[in-house]
Design a protein around this motif. Structure first.
Motif, mmCIF file in Angstrom:
data_model
loop_
_atom_site.group_PDB
_atom_site.id
_atom_site.type_symbol
_atom_site.label_atom_id
_atom_site.label_comp_id
_atom_site.label_asym_id
_atom_site.label_seq_id
_atom_site.Cartn_x
_atom_site.Cartn_y
_atom_site.Cartn_z
ATOM 1 N N ILE A 1 0.850 -1.196 0.000
ATOM 2 C CA ILE A 1 0.000 0.000 0.000
ATOM 3 C C ILE A 1 0.883 1.241 0.000
ATOM 4 N N ALA A 2 1.909 1.256 0.841
ATOM 5 C CA ALA A 2 2.827 2.401 0.887
ATOM 6 C C ALA A 2 3.481 2.614 -0.472
ATOM 7 N N ARG A 3 3.895 1.527 -1.105
ATOM 8 C CA ARG A 3 4.524 1.625 -2.425
ATOM 9 C C ARG A 3 3.556 2.220 -3.441
ATOM 10 N N ALA A 4 2.306 1.771 -3.422
ATOM 11 C CA ALA A 4 1.295 2.305 -4.347
ATOM 12 C C ALA A 4 1.027 3.776 -4.056
ATOM 13 N N MET A 5 0.987 4.154 -2.786
ATOM 14 C CA MET A 5 0.748 5.555 -2.429
ATOM 15 C C MET A 5 1.908 6.433 -2.883
ATOM 16 N N LEU A 6 3.118 5.929 -2.807
ATOM 17 C CA LEU A 6 4.282 6.697 -3.220
ATOM 18 C C LEU A 6 4.282 6.933 -4.724
ATOM 19 N N LYS A 7 3.675 6.035 -5.466
ATOM 20 C CA LYS A 7 3.583 6.192 -6.916
ATOM 21 C C LYS A 7 2.685 7.356 -7.303
ATOM 22 N N ASP A 8 1.980 7.909 -6.334
ATOM 23 C CA ASP A 8 0.959 8.916 -6.633
ATOM 24 C C ASP A 8 -0.019 8.348 -7.649
ATOM 25 N N ALA A 9 -0.374 7.097 -7.435
ATOM 26 C CA ALA A 9 -1.256 6.395 -8.362
ATOM 27 C C ALA A 9 -2.606 7.089 -8.448
ATOM 28 N N ASP A 10 -3.142 7.153 -9.657
ATOM 29 C CA ASP A 10 -4.485 7.669 -9.848
ATOM 30 C C ASP A 10 -5.498 6.751 -9.187
ATOM 31 N N GLN A 11 -5.184 5.456 -9.180
ATOM 32 C CA GLN A 11 -6.103 4.467 -8.633
ATOM 33 C C GLN A 11 -5.324 3.349 -7.969
ATOM 34 N N ILE A 12 -5.928 2.779 -6.960
ATOM 35 C CA ILE A 12 -5.461 1.541 -6.361
ATOM 36 C C ILE A 12 -6.505 0.504 -6.744
ATOM 37 N N VAL A 13 -6.042 -0.618 -7.278
ATOM 38 C CA VAL A 13 -6.947 -1.685 -7.671
ATOM 39 C C VAL A 13 -6.772 -2.825 -6.670
ATOM 40 N N VAL A 14 -7.869 -3.217 -6.027
ATOM 41 C CA VAL A 14 -7.850 -4.309 -5.056
ATOM 42 C C VAL A 14 -8.350 -5.556 -5.771
ATOM 43 N N VAL A 15 -7.481 -6.580 -5.819
ATOM 44 C CA VAL A 15 -7.817 -7.825 -6.488
ATOM 45 C C VAL A 15 -8.065 -8.881 -5.420
ATOM 46 N N ASP A 16 -9.214 -9.538 -5.492
ATOM 47 C CA ASP A 16 -9.573 -10.583 -4.537
ATOM 48 C C ASP A 16 -9.982 -11.819 -5.324
ATOM 49 N N GLN A 17 -9.278 -12.909 -5.118
ATOM 50 C CA GLN A 17 -9.536 -14.169 -5.804
ATOM 51 C C GLN A 17 -9.564 -13.996 -7.319
ATOM 52 N N GLY A 18 -8.585 -13.231 -7.819
ATOM 53 C CA GLY A 18 -8.429 -13.056 -9.259
ATOM 54 C C GLY A 18 -9.382 -12.074 -9.910
ATOM 55 N N ARG A 19 -10.209 -11.398 -9.132
ATOM 56 C CA ARG A 19 -11.163 -10.440 -9.685
ATOM 57 C C ARG A 19 -10.971 -9.078 -9.040
ATOM 58 N N ILE A 20 -11.248 -8.038 -9.804
ATOM 59 C CA ILE A 20 -11.159 -6.694 -9.256
ATOM 60 C C ILE A 20 -12.325 -6.487 -8.300
ATOM 61 N N GLY B 1 -9.917 2.748 -6.912
ATOM 62 C CA GLY B 1 -10.072 4.161 -6.594
ATOM 63 C C GLY B 1 -8.822 4.667 -5.901
ATOM 64 N N THR B 2 -8.832 5.916 -5.476
ATOM 65 C CA THR B 2 -7.711 6.451 -4.714
ATOM 66 C C THR B 2 -7.807 5.934 -3.280
ATOM 67 N N HIS B 3 -6.758 6.133 -2.517
ATOM 68 C CA HIS B 3 -6.777 5.721 -1.106
ATOM 69 C C HIS B 3 -7.963 6.382 -0.406
ATOM 70 N N GLU B 4 -8.128 7.678 -0.618
ATOM 71 C CA GLU B 4 -9.212 8.408 0.036
ATOM 72 C C GLU B 4 -10.583 7.876 -0.375
ATOM 73 N N GLU B 5 -10.771 7.600 -1.670
ATOM 74 C CA GLU B 5 -12.056 7.081 -2.145
ATOM 75 C C GLU B 5 -12.340 5.695 -1.563
ATOM 76 N N LEU B 6 -11.309 4.845 -1.536
ATOM 77 C CA LEU B 6 -11.498 3.493 -1.019
ATOM 78 C C LEU B 6 -11.775 3.494 0.478
ATOM 79 N N MET B 7 -11.210 4.451 1.194
ATOM 80 C CA MET B 7 -11.459 4.530 2.636
ATOM 81 C C MET B 7 -12.893 4.973 2.935
ATOM 82 N N LYS B 8 -13.554 5.642 1.999
ATOM 83 C CA LYS B 8 -14.947 6.074 2.184
ATOM 84 C C LYS B 8 -15.933 4.952 1.906
ATOM 85 N N GLN B 9 -15.474 3.892 1.231
ATOM 86 C CA GLN B 9 -16.344 2.770 0.887
ATOM 87 C C GLN B 9 -16.269 1.694 1.964
#
Length: 127
Positions: free
Chosen positions: A77-96, A100-108
């Motif tokens: 997560i820290a590595r993805a945040m350092l990238k200033d990524a437009d989006q973080i994609v959470v993959v669970d059991q091979g599916r997205i 969203g951004t860290h802030e957007e994902l924290m609101k969900q």
């Protein structure tokens, strides 16, 4: 740019002498130590890294072998945040599962927020 967080995310490093600071810095190779520490705080891995024998310079082994699965994910997560990524994609059991951004994902109410919340709770545990 997109950061991908898989379940579980292995700590990436090409050799077995991986250190947390170098692993996080893979998100942006020219990042300063202060920037690495800032994203470590935001992702929740700062405290456990500071408790390692040599803190950010501790050799944690290839693929983060000396870290728990949750600790490896925090570093990813820290590595993805350092990238200033437009989006973080959470993959669970091979599916997205989420993106969203860290802030957007924290609101969900989803995997990402539950993971971050559970890690914050676990940091307060005393054994």
């Amino acid at each position: 740019m997109t950061g991908i967080l898989e379940q579980p995310e292995l700590v990436r490093h090409e050799h077995t002498k991986a250190q947390p600071k170098d692993n996080i810095r893979q998100g942006r190779p020219n990042a300063t130590d202060a920037e690495v520490e800032e994203v470590a705080r935001k992702s929740g891995c700062y405290d456990f890294i500071k408790n390692l024998e040599n803190e950010f310079d501790t050799v944690v082994g290839g693929a983060g072998g000396h870290l728990s699965g949750g600790e490896r994910q925090r570093i990813s997560i820290a590595r993805a945040m350092l990238k200033d990524a437009d989006q973080i994609v959470v993959v669970d059991q091979g599916r997205i599962a989420q993106k969203g951004t860290h802030e957007e994902l924290m609101k969900q109410d989803g995997i990402y927020r539950r993971f971050v919340d559970s890690r914050e709770l676990a940091v307060s545990w005393k054994i």
